[in-house]
Enzyme design. Structure first.
Site, PDB file in Angstrom:
ATOM      1  N   ASN A  96       0.800  -1.233   0.000  1.00 58.04           N
ATOM      2  CA  ASN A  96       0.000   0.000   0.000  1.00 58.04           C
ATOM      3  C   ASN A  96       0.826   1.273   0.000  1.00 58.04           C
ATOM      4  O   ASN A  96       0.386   2.303  -0.476  1.00 58.04           O
ATOM      5  CB  ASN A  96      -1.011  -0.030   1.148  1.00 58.04           C
ATOM      6  CG  ASN A  96      -0.344  -0.088   2.496  1.00 58.04           C
ATOM      7  OD1 ASN A  96       0.823  -0.434   2.610  1.00 58.04           O
ATOM      8  ND2 ASN A  96      -1.086   0.276   3.521  1.00 58.04           N
ATOM      9  N   GLU A  99       5.265  -3.366  12.173  1.00 60.44           N
ATOM     10  CA  GLU A  99       4.207  -2.373  11.942  1.00 60.44           C
ATOM     11  C   GLU A  99       3.041  -3.135  11.322  1.00 60.44           C
ATOM     12  O   GLU A  99       3.086  -3.475  10.144  1.00 60.44           O
ATOM     13  CB  GLU A  99       4.724  -1.290  10.998  1.00 60.44           C
ATOM     14  CG  GLU A  99       5.819  -0.445  11.557  1.00 60.44           C
ATOM     15  CD  GLU A  99       5.354   0.445  12.701  1.00 60.44           C
ATOM     16  OE1 GLU A  99       6.205   1.031  13.380  1.00 60.44           O
ATOM     17  OE2 GLU A  99       4.142   0.537  12.914  1.00 60.44           O
ATOM     18  N   CYS A 126      -3.023   1.404   6.969  1.00 61.38           N
ATOM     19  CA  CYS A 126      -3.195   0.764   8.278  1.00 61.38           C
ATOM     20  C   CYS A 126      -3.682   1.750   9.312  1.00 61.38           C
ATOM     21  O   CYS A 126      -4.086   1.368  10.401  1.00 61.38           O
ATOM     22  CB  CYS A 126      -1.875   0.161   8.719  1.00 61.38           C
ATOM     23  SG  CYS A 126      -0.621   1.430   8.798  1.00 61.38           S
ATOM     24  N   GLU A 143       8.840   3.653  14.121  1.00 58.68           N
ATOM     25  CA  GLU A 143       9.573   4.102  12.938  1.00 58.68           C
ATOM     26  C   GLU A 143       9.462   5.620  12.856  1.00 58.68           C
ATOM     27  O   GLU A 143       8.376   6.167  13.006  1.00 58.68           O
ATOM     28  CB  GLU A 143       8.990   3.446  11.677  1.00 58.68           C
ATOM     29  CG  GLU A 143       9.152   1.926  11.700  1.00 58.68           C
ATOM     30  CD  GLU A 143       8.882   1.270  10.364  1.00 58.68           C
ATOM     31  OE1 GLU A 143       7.914   1.640   9.683  1.00 58.68           O
ATOM     32  OE2 GLU A 143       9.675   0.385   9.984  1.00 58.68           O
TER      33      GLU A 143
HETATM   34  N1  LIG Z   1       1.292  -0.922  10.628  1.00 54.91           N
HETATM   35  C1  LIG Z   1       1.547  -0.392   9.462  1.00 54.91           C
HETATM   36  O1  LIG Z   1       2.269   0.605   9.340  1.00 54.91           O
HETATM   37  C2  LIG Z   1       0.986  -1.019   8.217  1.00 54.91           C
HETATM   38  C3  LIG Z   1       0.262  -2.211   8.250  1.00 54.91           C
HETATM   39  N2  LIG Z   1      -0.219  -2.749   7.082  1.00 54.91           N
HETATM   40  C4  LIG Z   1      -1.051  -3.946   7.122  1.00 54.91           C
HETATM   41  O2  LIG Z   1      -0.689  -4.837   6.026  1.00 54.91           O
HETATM   42  C5  LIG Z   1      -1.876  -5.423   5.491  1.00 54.91           C
HETATM   43  C6  LIG Z   1      -1.991  -5.101   4.025  1.00 54.91           C
HETATM   44  O3  LIG Z   1      -0.743  -5.248   3.386  1.00 54.91           O
HETATM   45  P1  LIG Z   1      -0.344  -6.634   2.726  1.00 54.91           P
HETATM   46  O4  LIG Z   1       0.814  -6.415   1.809  1.00 54.91           O
HETATM   47  O5  LIG Z   1      -1.541  -7.321   2.170  1.00 54.91           O
HETATM   48  O6  LIG Z   1       0.150  -7.457   3.973  1.00 54.91           O
HETATM   49  P2  LIG Z   1       0.826  -8.891   3.974  1.00 54.91           P
HETATM   50  O7  LIG Z   1       1.147  -9.125   5.369  1.00 54.91           O
HETATM   51  O8  LIG Z   1       0.066  -9.918   3.229  1.00 54.91           O
HETATM   52  O9  LIG Z   1       2.203  -8.706   3.116  1.00 54.91           O
HETATM   53  C7  LIG Z   1       3.148  -7.792   3.558  1.00 54.91           C
HETATM   54  C8  LIG Z   1       4.509  -8.247   3.035  1.00 54.91           C
HETATM   55  O10 LIG Z   1       4.822  -9.479   3.658  1.00 54.91           O
HETATM   56  C9  LIG Z   1       5.187 -10.432   2.665  1.00 54.91           C
HETATM   57  N3  LIG Z   1       4.881 -11.764   3.144  1.00 54.91           N
HETATM   58  C10 LIG Z   1       3.710 -12.432   3.108  1.00 54.91           C
HETATM   59  N4  LIG Z   1       3.870 -13.659   3.668  1.00 54.91           N
HETATM   60  C11 LIG Z   1       5.165 -13.747   4.052  1.00 54.91           C
HETATM   61  C12 LIG Z   1       5.970 -14.768   4.680  1.00 54.91           C
HETATM   62  N5  LIG Z   1       5.455 -15.938   5.029  1.00 54.91           N
HETATM   63  N6  LIG Z   1       7.281 -14.506   4.922  1.00 54.91           N
HETATM   64  C13 LIG Z   1       7.827 -13.317   4.567  1.00 54.91           C
HETATM   65  N7  LIG Z   1       7.125 -12.323   3.964  1.00 54.91           N
HETATM   66  C14 LIG Z   1       5.815 -12.545   3.717  1.00 54.91           C
HETATM   67  C15 LIG Z   1       4.395 -10.029   1.459  1.00 54.91           C
HETATM   68  O11 LIG Z   1       4.987 -10.610   0.303  1.00 54.91           O
HETATM   69  P3  LIG Z   1       4.048 -10.892  -0.996  1.00 54.91           P
HETATM   70  O12 LIG Z   1       3.615  -9.569  -1.487  1.00 54.91           O
HETATM   71  O13 LIG Z   1       4.997 -11.578  -1.964  1.00 54.91           O
HETATM   72  O14 LIG Z   1       2.928 -11.765  -0.556  1.00 54.91           O
HETATM   73  C16 LIG Z   1       4.553  -8.511   1.529  1.00 54.91           C
HETATM   74  O15 LIG Z   1       5.813  -8.130   1.025  1.00 54.91           O
HETATM   75  C17 LIG Z   1      -3.014  -4.851   6.272  1.00 54.91           C
HETATM   76  O16 LIG Z   1      -3.336  -5.718   7.345  1.00 54.91           O
HETATM   77  C18 LIG Z   1      -2.465  -3.552   6.852  1.00 54.91           C
HETATM   78  O17 LIG Z   1      -3.090  -3.175   8.038  1.00 54.91           O
HETATM   79  C19 LIG Z   1       0.005  -2.190   5.861  1.00 54.91           C
HETATM   80  C20 LIG Z   1       0.725  -1.012   5.836  1.00 54.91           C
HETATM   81  C21 LIG Z   1       1.226  -0.320   6.984  1.00 54.91           C
HETATM   82  O1  LIG Z   2       1.190   1.867   5.309  1.00 56.32           O
HETATM   83  C1  LIG Z   2       0.497   2.687   5.857  1.00 56.32           C
HETATM   84  O2  LIG Z   2      -0.686   2.538   6.082  1.00 56.32           O
HETATM   85  C2  LIG Z   2       1.180   3.959   6.231  1.00 56.32           C
HETATM   86  O3  LIG Z   2       1.888   3.719   7.419  1.00 56.32           O
HETATM   87  C3  LIG Z   2       0.206   5.065   6.407  1.00 56.32           C
HETATM   88  S1  LIG Z   2       1.033   6.573   6.554  1.00 56.32           S
HETATM   89  O4  LIG Z   2       2.346   6.329   7.175  1.00 56.32           O
HETATM   90  O5  LIG Z   2       1.215   7.089   5.186  1.00 56.32           O
HETATM   91  O6  LIG Z   2       0.197   7.415   7.399  1.00 56.32           O
END
Ligand SMILES: NC(=O)C1=CN([C@@H]2O[C@H](COP(=O)(O)OP(=O)(O)OC[C@H]3O[C@@H](n4cnc5c(N)ncnc54)[C@H](OP(=O)(O)O)[C@@H]3O)[C@@H](O)[C@H]2O)C=CC1
Ligand SMILES: O=C(O)[C@H](O)CS(=O)(=O)O
Length: 485
Positions: A157, A255, A289, A463
């Site tokens: 994202n 995160e 997120c 972070e």
């Molecule tokens: N706290 C925060 O700052 C943030 C949290 N999020 C959370 O992330 C989710 C959405 O993002 P999304 O990308 O779908 O999240 P995912 O957890 O599915 O994927 C995140 C990353 O992890 C990788 N990944 C998946 N499975 C594994 C594994 N077994 N071992 C190592 N790496 C792995 C993915 O690779 P691949 O793409 O190849 O599957 C991707 O690069 C939501 O729940 C959102 O809330 C998102 C952004 C910010």
């Molecule tokens: O991945 C996310 O959702 C980001 O942390 C949101 S922000 O940092 O751009 O507020």
């Protein structure tokens, strides 16, 4: 493909300074979510390539750890300048692979550069201590040293800014990195490899592999040369990484997921609250997120708030991110659309009322109408599950204590927001909410100067802020005797 974007579009992995394909020659297609068409491919790397990347990072670390803080600060400043000099090209690439509007992509690239600049400054302030010794003949020092090879795994994202908060502190501290971008948005991550080359980053300091998440993840978790994992993504995957990295006791920064509440009290500035609600809900088409997942609005202001929010949501321009004026791009894929539809169907079946949007956009594909549902109740799915889409559920409440209790009723604790004109209420509510980040009369709060992160199952570590470099440093206590003092 827009001409200036191709300069940064790498269909290869960066390992030890070389751009390479997967050992198997296999690739992953990268799809433009606005068109559903293939943008290009990236290598489907696995464990062997990841092991080589880790070994390259380990070798590079032996010399990079000896660079001075000033040298690393200057390198990061050059990286900041390279990012900003290429902001348009990097933003186009980001929009093409992720879908967000060009305006939002330019904002993300600027945010990426801002985090790099922040850590260029922090590099020179990773202070240790000289402690007043309890012994007349000994001296007590505390120093901080780079942990070594770190692995950074990022989500789709915010494929650029999520990386800036990991590569920035890593370089600042003197660490080296193996990066795994999300498979749906790899180009923004790989572009960092091209940027690092442009600024003269020594080879092997930053390595980037794309491909099988499980295989890459398993190697990262099991390889003893990796001293720290920094992950941004779902709580589910975060827990898996914590579990798997326990075998080599790695440092972890997580995160993870969120379930942000947005409280509006009767004494709030209504127009300011609606403006903040639109920003906190529909940024990146709701795919962040820290996006609001649940709106709790006090009875006295509730109907006016719902009317204004619905009207504002209806005005948001939906379309391909490359088009001028677009405010809502497509969701990342049709699976994400189906998930939003599930939330809407569940809410309507339980008495919720769609007051804006509610269905796929006429553009088709993964475009979705910005949606507002009134009459939300705690038995509906979005009370406990992260929506990650352009859907705003509105709950009504009567008393302050009730709203705070509802807001806290979740295993997540990342971001929360509330609007009030009463100072005493602001302190009561801010102190009562169990979250890592709080927006008071503000809907967008992320900035490099502040520590970004959550409590409970939203993660570990921070972070940005002066805290952001801590997880990349080990503390060493030195006791010096025999000085003839
Ligand atoms: N706290 C925060 O700052 C943030 C949290 N999020 C959370 O992330 C989710 C959405 O993002 P999304 O990308 O779908 O999240 P995912 O957890 O599915 O994927 C995140 C990353 O992890 C990788 N990944 C998946 N499975 C594994 C594994 N077994 N071992 C190592 N790496 C792995 C993915 O690779 P691949 O793409 O190849 O599957 C991707 O690069 C939501 O729940 C959102 O809330 C998102 C952004 C910010
Ligand atoms: O991945 C996310 O959702 C980001 O942390 C949101 S922000 O940092 O751009 O507020």
């Amino acid at each position: 493909m827009l001409q200036k974007t191709s300069h940064f579009m790498r269909e290869a992995n960066l390992i030890d300074g070389a751009w390479v394909q997967a050992d198997s020659g296999k690739t992953i297609d990268v799809i433009n979510p606005a068109t559903g068409l293939r943008l290009g491919t990236v290598p489907r790397a696995g464990g062997a390539e990841t092991r080589r990347a880790i070994e390259a990072a380990h070798t590079a670390f032996q010399s990079f750890r000896k660079t001075s803080a000033l040298e690393r600060s200057k390198l990061l400043r050059k990286l900041h300048d390279a990012i900003m000099d290429n902001q348009d090209a990097l933003a186009e690439l980001l929009t093409l692979e992720q879908g967000k509007s060009l305006t939002e992509s330019k904002g993300e690239i600027a945010s990426s550069a801002a985090y790099v600049l922040w850590f260029a400054e922090e590099a020179r302030r990773a202070y240790g201590d000289v402690v007043p010794s309890p012994w007349a003949d000994r001296r007590v020092l505390v120093t901080r040293e780079p942990v070594g090879v770190i692995a950074a795994i990022t989500p789709w994202n915010f494929p650029s800014s999520m990386l800036s908060r990991k590569i920035g502190p890593a370089i600042a501290a003197g660490c080296t990195a193996v990066v795994k971008p999300a498979s749906q948005t790899p180009y923004s991550g790989l572009a960092w490899g091209a940027l690092c080359e442009e600024v003269g980053m020594p080879k092997g300091v930053v390595n980037i592999v794309t491909g099988s998440a499980g295989e890459i993840g398993d190697e990262i978790c099991a390889n003893p040369l990796v001293k720290k994992i920094t992950f941004t993504g779902s709580t589910e995957v975060g827990k898996l990484l914590i579990e798997k990295s326990a075998s080599t006791v790695k440092k972890v920064s997580m995160e993870l997921g969120g379930n942000a509440p947005f409280l509006v009290f009767d004494d709030a500035d209504l127009d300011r609250a609606v403006e903040g609600a639109i920003a906190a809900k529909y940024r990146n088409s709701g795919q962040t997120c820290v996006c609001t997942n649940r709106f709790f609005v006090q009875a006295g202001i509730h109907d006016a708030f719902v009317d204004k929010l619905a009207a504002a949501a209806k005005k948001l321009k939906v379309g391909p991110g490359v088009e001028d004026g677009v405010q809502q791009g497509p969701l990342i894929d049709v699976k994400a659309v189906e998930k939003v539809e599930e939330f809407i169907a569940d809410a309507v079946a339980k008495g919720g009322k769609v007051v804006s949007g509610g269905k796929r956009h006429e553009l088709g594909g993964s475009f979705f109408e910005p949606t507002v549902i009134a009459g939300a109740t705690t038995g509906m799915k979005f009370m406990t599950e992260e929506i990650f889409g352009p859907l705003a559920p509105v709950f009504k409440f009567d008393k302050e204590e009730e709203a705070v209790a509802l807001a806290n009723d979740t295993e997540f604790g990342l971001a929360c927001y509330f609007y009030t004109g009463d100072l005493g209420r602001a302190f009561r509510v801010m102190e009562g909410l169990k979250y890592g980040m709080v927006g008071v009369n503000e809907g967008i709060i992320t900035t490099p100067e502040a520590p970004f992160g959550g409590v409970k199952e939203s993660g570990l570590g921070r972070e940005g802020g002066h805290q952001g470099i801590d997880d990349y440093l080990d503390t060493k206590y030195v006791c010096i005797g025999g000085l003839g003092l």
